[in-house]
Design an enzyme around this catalytic site. Sequence first.
Site, mmCIF file in Angstrom:
data_model
loop_
_atom_site.group_PDB
_atom_site.id
_atom_site.type_symbol
_atom_site.label_atom_id
_atom_site.label_comp_id
_atom_site.label_asym_id
_atom_site.label_seq_id
_atom_site.Cartn_x
_atom_site.Cartn_y
_atom_site.Cartn_z
ATOM 1 C CD GLU A 152 3.225 2.310 0.468
ATOM 2 O OE1 GLU A 152 2.404 2.906 1.185
ATOM 3 O OE2 GLU A 152 4.342 2.786 0.187
ATOM 4 C CG LEU A 154 -0.441 1.779 3.447
ATOM 5 C CD1 LEU A 154 0.120 0.542 4.135
ATOM 6 C CD2 LEU A 154 -1.962 1.811 3.569
ATOM 7 C CG LEU A 254 -1.957 23.650 -0.309
ATOM 8 C CD1 LEU A 254 -3.094 24.568 -0.676
ATOM 9 C CD2 LEU A 254 -0.684 24.077 -1.051
ATOM 10 C CB CYS A 264 7.492 7.806 0.600
ATOM 11 S SG CYS A 264 7.050 6.140 1.065
ATOM 12 C CE LYS A 325 3.648 10.622 8.697
ATOM 13 N NZ LYS A 325 2.532 10.346 7.825
#
Length: 433
Positions: A152, A154, A254, A264, A325
């Site tokens: 995945e 995602l 960036l 991850c 995030k």
Amino acid sequence: MKLCMIGTGYVGLVSGVCFADLGNEVVCVDKDLNKIEKLKKGIIPIYEPGLEELVKKNQKNGRLRFSSNLKDCIIKSDIIFICVGTPTKKNGRDADLTQVFNVTKKIRSYIKSKFKIVITKSTVPVTTGDQIEKILFKNKSKKLFSVVSNPEFLREGEAIRDFIYPDRIVIGTSNDKTNKILKNLYSPLISKGAKYINTTRRASELIKYASNAFLATKITFINEIANLCEKTNINVEDISIGMGLDKRIGGRFLRSGPAYGGSCFPKDTKSIVTTADKFKVNLSLIKTVIKSNKKRTLLLLNKVNEILKGKIKNKNICFLGVTFKANTDDMRDSSSLIMIPSLAKKGAKINYYDPSGEKNFFKKIKNVIFSKNIKSAIRNSDLVIIHTEWNDFKSINFKSLIKKKNFVIYDMRNIYSSLKMKKDKIKYFGIGR
Ligand code: UDX
């Protein structure tokens, strides 16, 4: 197609719901009975924009089911997706594949005669597919199973969009019949423009790790350039734009900020170097990225110390956002998990607000309080740290909301313009500016 998703975490749940929405009959199964009972009632265990609506819609039209009966779900499905967790082992290096292999053993014991495609969607190190095959083939006909890798890609917070409009679909199998079936399964996405790549199973496994390691490298690269920008009075965003316009580089990933986190990048970078070490290959670049990212949190903490002129004790510090995030409630490997306890230990009084709610981890830490809104979180602040780039934080009137006269803003996501802050006479620090 009848699909069975084993594991209802981010990957299994999102993929299962989206497959159902594409017209397949999907059952999502999990050993966590409480989670399954909640999902049956339409209660979603994670924060993912658009997911709840899609779950309810597909439950209503009968294409999506939730179950805890693994045996029944496996027997009745054509394709089985393994979507269980592959966290980092306690040794802090390789991926723990216990859950993957436990599920594989169960699949093996339940399948008697009907052919099944078994797919790993969980991120697994190179050669895991070979090991799964070995378990499945033990005392069974090789014609019963086809073992495939289909990673995945995602992003949390964008997962549904990423599923429906993927840059690429990677299918790792050397079996033509299986490839045909899976190409057909993904045909609604291919017809919308998604690139379909059929490769070997090992290559597919490595594509996932190499992609995440590369993205982590890109972020770390710009973070280090940002450090240089701070010393040379350059705005790192100018560098990101100037570099990103080169098509060979590309402007995404960036953005400099705090250390990368999430479910991850930290685990996959560690796992790929450990796998390579096992094959006696030294991935020195990725090892350096891991080190640099670890150091980054300490570097930003040093900057906080500098901003407060070494006087952290009894200072009121507010964190806006604590997740790794925006648009996720996920706290895994968020740099706030290190920053907040460290500042609290030095005697700071921390108030934090996150749109995804209070976090259990901080409940046990002295001098750390969750505020229910931005206003109460920042009211008494000496220093406001914008840690996560939630939209909610993008137009705050700091001057009218903060009582203290000489408050400082440390914007770790460069949400605000330093020029505007200067004009408003607010003491402001960004990243790489
Ligand atoms: C990631 C991968 O993008 C996805 O393909 C994979 O399947 C799972 O892991 P996710 O963990 O949801 O997805 O987060 P992502 O949006 O990729 O961000 C990872 C981290 O990098 C975050 O901490 C984020 O803040 C940081 N980041 C990202 C930056 O610091 N700068 C950037 O420019 C981009």
